[in-house]
Design a protein around this motif. Structure first.
Motif, mmCIF file in Angstrom:
data_model
loop_
_atom_site.group_PDB
_atom_site.id
_atom_site.type_symbol
_atom_site.label_atom_id
_atom_site.label_comp_id
_atom_site.label_asym_id
_atom_site.label_seq_id
_atom_site.Cartn_x
_atom_site.Cartn_y
_atom_site.Cartn_z
ATOM 1 N N CYS A 103 41.437 98.737 -31.339
ATOM 2 C CA CYS A 103 41.536 99.699 -30.233
ATOM 3 C C CYS A 103 42.383 99.154 -29.100
ATOM 4 C CB CYS A 103 40.145 100.097 -29.745
ATOM 5 S SG CYS A 103 39.309 101.225 -30.875
ATOM 6 N N GLU A 104 42.183 97.906 -28.746
ATOM 7 C CA GLU A 104 43.025 97.352 -27.681
ATOM 8 C C GLU A 104 44.494 97.400 -28.081
ATOM 9 O OE1 GLU A 104 40.608 94.479 -24.696
ATOM 10 O OE2 GLU A 104 42.012 93.504 -26.073
ATOM 11 N N THR A 105 44.792 97.050 -29.307
ATOM 12 C CA THR A 105 46.179 97.029 -29.765
ATOM 13 C C THR A 105 46.779 98.428 -29.809
ATOM 14 O OG1 THR A 105 45.794 95.031 -31.070
ATOM 15 C CG2 THR A 105 47.701 96.382 -31.672
ATOM 16 N N PHE A 106 46.097 99.358 -30.429
ATOM 17 C CA PHE A 106 46.688 100.671 -30.680
ATOM 18 C C PHE A 106 46.463 101.679 -29.555
ATOM 19 C CE2 PHE A 106 46.472 98.715 -34.834
ATOM 20 C CZ PHE A 106 47.745 98.965 -35.316
ATOM 21 N N LEU A 107 45.321 101.678 -28.933
ATOM 22 C CA LEU A 107 45.074 102.668 -27.890
ATOM 23 C C LEU A 107 45.730 102.301 -26.558
ATOM 24 C CD1 LEU A 107 41.404 103.783 -28.649
ATOM 25 C CD2 LEU A 107 43.571 104.835 -29.366
ATOM 26 N N SER A 108 46.161 101.059 -26.425
ATOM 27 C CA SER A 108 46.912 100.677 -25.226
ATOM 28 C C SER A 108 48.418 100.905 -25.406
ATOM 29 C CB SER A 108 46.659 99.208 -24.874
ATOM 30 O OG SER A 108 47.281 98.344 -25.810
ATOM 31 N N ASP A 109 48.834 101.298 -26.592
ATOM 32 C CA ASP A 109 50.256 101.506 -26.894
ATOM 33 C C ASP A 109 50.622 102.976 -26.701
ATOM 34 O OD1 ASP A 109 52.825 101.640 -27.869
ATOM 35 O OD2 ASP A 109 52.380 100.663 -29.791
ATOM 36 N N LYS A 110 51.335 103.278 -25.635
ATOM 37 C CA LYS A 110 51.709 104.657 -25.315
ATOM 38 C C LYS A 110 52.872 105.167 -26.166
ATOM 39 C CE LYS A 110 48.563 104.826 -22.354
ATOM 40 N NZ LYS A 110 48.653 104.482 -21.002
ATOM 41 N N HIS A 111 53.430 104.308 -27.008
ATOM 42 C CA HIS A 111 54.590 104.693 -27.809
ATOM 43 C C HIS A 111 54.220 105.140 -29.223
ATOM 44 C CE1 HIS A 111 56.183 102.064 -24.607
ATOM 45 N NE2 HIS A 111 57.057 103.042 -24.536
ATOM 46 N N ILE A 112 52.942 105.203 -29.512
ATOM 47 C CA ILE A 112 52.511 105.686 -30.822
ATOM 48 C C ILE A 112 51.701 106.970 -30.635
ATOM 49 C CG2 ILE A 112 52.429 103.334 -31.772
ATOM 50 C CD1 ILE A 112 49.275 103.743 -31.762
ATOM 51 N N ASN A 113 51.427 107.627 -31.733
ATOM 52 C CA ASN A 113 50.549 108.797 -31.708
ATOM 53 C C ASN A 113 49.111 108.270 -31.761
ATOM 54 O OD1 ASN A 113 48.966 111.056 -32.236
ATOM 55 N ND2 ASN A 113 50.509 111.978 -33.586
ATOM 56 N N ARG A 114 48.520 108.093 -30.596
ATOM 57 C CA ARG A 114 47.183 107.500 -30.518
ATOM 58 C C ARG A 114 46.120 108.410 -31.116
ATOM 59 N NH1 ARG A 114 46.091 105.546 -24.673
ATOM 60 N NH2 ARG A 114 46.555 107.716 -24.233
ATOM 61 N N LYS A 115 46.294 109.720 -31.029
ATOM 62 C CA LYS A 115 45.333 110.636 -31.647
ATOM 63 C C LYS A 115 45.340 110.441 -33.163
ATOM 64 C CE LYS A 115 47.230 114.097 -29.543
ATOM 65 N NZ LYS A 115 47.623 115.410 -29.009
ATOM 66 N N ALA A 116 46.519 110.345 -33.741
ATOM 67 C CA ALA A 116 46.616 110.132 -35.189
ATOM 68 C C ALA A 116 45.991 108.790 -35.564
ATOM 69 C CB ALA A 116 48.074 110.188 -35.653
ATOM 70 N N TRP A 117 46.309 107.743 -34.790
ATOM 71 C CA TRP A 117 45.745 106.430 -35.124
ATOM 72 C C TRP A 117 44.218 106.480 -35.099
ATOM 73 C CZ3 TRP A 117 42.314 103.136 -32.942
ATOM 74 C CH2 TRP A 117 42.092 101.966 -33.668
ATOM 75 N N LEU A 118 43.652 107.092 -34.074
ATOM 76 C CA LEU A 118 42.194 107.143 -33.960
ATOM 77 C C LEU A 118 41.589 107.943 -35.114
ATOM 78 C CD1 LEU A 118 39.688 106.286 -32.438
ATOM 79 C CD2 LEU A 118 40.021 108.253 -30.906
ATOM 80 N N GLY A 119 42.232 109.024 -35.501
ATOM 81 C CA GLY A 119 41.756 109.792 -36.647
ATOM 82 C C GLY A 119 41.823 108.997 -37.935
ATOM 83 N N HIS A 120 42.919 108.293 -38.140
ATOM 84 C CA HIS A 120 43.051 107.443 -39.328
ATOM 85 C C HIS A 120 41.984 106.353 -39.321
ATOM 86 C CE1 HIS A 120 47.622 108.495 -39.532
ATOM 87 N NE2 HIS A 120 46.857 109.477 -39.974
ATOM 88 N N ALA A 121 41.768 105.767 -38.156
ATOM 89 C CA ALA A 121 40.770 104.705 -38.038
ATOM 90 C C ALA A 121 39.374 105.232 -38.347
ATOM 91 C CB ALA A 121 40.822 104.090 -36.639
ATOM 92 N N ALA A 122 39.064 106.439 -37.885
ATOM 93 C CA ALA A 122 37.747 107.039 -38.155
ATOM 94 C C ALA A 122 37.548 107.223 -39.657
ATOM 95 C CB ALA A 122 37.616 108.373 -37.422
ATOM 96 N N CYS A 123 38.577 107.680 -40.338
ATOM 97 C CA CYS A 123 38.494 107.872 -41.794
ATOM 98 C C CYS A 123 38.328 106.538 -42.511
ATOM 99 C CB CYS A 123 39.740 108.583 -42.307
ATOM 100 S SG CYS A 123 39.854 110.298 -41.781
ATOM 101 N N SER A 124 39.007 105.535 -42.020
ATOM 102 C CA SER A 124 38.893 104.209 -42.621
ATOM 103 C C SER A 124 37.506 103.625 -42.396
ATOM 104 C CB SER A 124 39.959 103.270 -42.035
ATOM 105 O OG SER A 124 39.844 101.979 -42.585
ATOM 106 N N LEU A 125 37.025 103.704 -41.167
ATOM 107 C CA LEU A 125 35.707 103.159 -40.842
ATOM 108 C C LEU A 125 34.606 103.856 -41.638
ATOM 109 C CD1 LEU A 125 33.876 101.343 -39.051
ATOM 110 C CD2 LEU A 125 33.820 103.235 -37.430
#
Length: 144
Positions: free
Chosen positions: A65-87
């Motif tokens: 979360c620190e790595t990806f949610l602090s990065d404004k240059h990525i699609n953070r909504k997509a990352w969080l959704g992918h992470a939820a599916c992985s978890l």
């Protein structure tokens, strides 16, 4: 300016990322992909359970979360959704991308609202922890 404007990008090596350790970046193809795609569609299409898993991610996956949610240059909504599916189901992100294409616009909009809500919650918690740490440092050094 919202809370997110005050967060600088944080970097952690990929070997610390919980998403990496959990196989989120694995590439599943062929028969195995066909087998797990229906689960991904069902899970991402239910914004309530999908959102609950996003919330789990922001509290369980500290380094990711620190790595990806602090990065404004990525699609953070997509990352969080992918992470939820992985978890929740050990689904890799390439399968989640396939599932996303199968959802209705309404399902995608509801899922995105959940992601936005939990990104804001993570930001609020991050900034609160940062401020608390700074205040603790100030209090410790005030009496020296």
């Amino acid at each position: 300016m919202g809370a997110s404007g005050r967060i600088r990008q944080i970097f952690h090596p990929y070997t610390k990322w919980e998403c990496f350790k959990n196989g989120m970046w694995d590439d599943v193809v062929g028969k195995e992909a066909e087998k797990i795609l229906p689960l991904a569609i069902k899970f991402t299409g239910n914004n309530v359970i999908y959102g609950e898993s996003m919330r789990k991610v922001i509290y369980k996956w500290f380094f990711s979360c620190e790595t990806f949610l602090s990065d404004k240059h990525i699609n953070r909504k997509a990352w969080l959704g992918h992470a939820a599916c992985s978890l929740e189901h050990n689904l890799p992100e390439n399968i989640v991308r396939m599932a996303w294409k199968k959802l209705t616009d309404d399902q995608r909009n509801l899922a995105n609202k959940e992601a936005e809500k939990y990104i804001k919650e993570w930001e609020k918690n991050y900034l609160f922890k940062k401020l608390s740490t700074q205040l603790d440092f100030f209090d410790e050094n005030r009496n020296k």
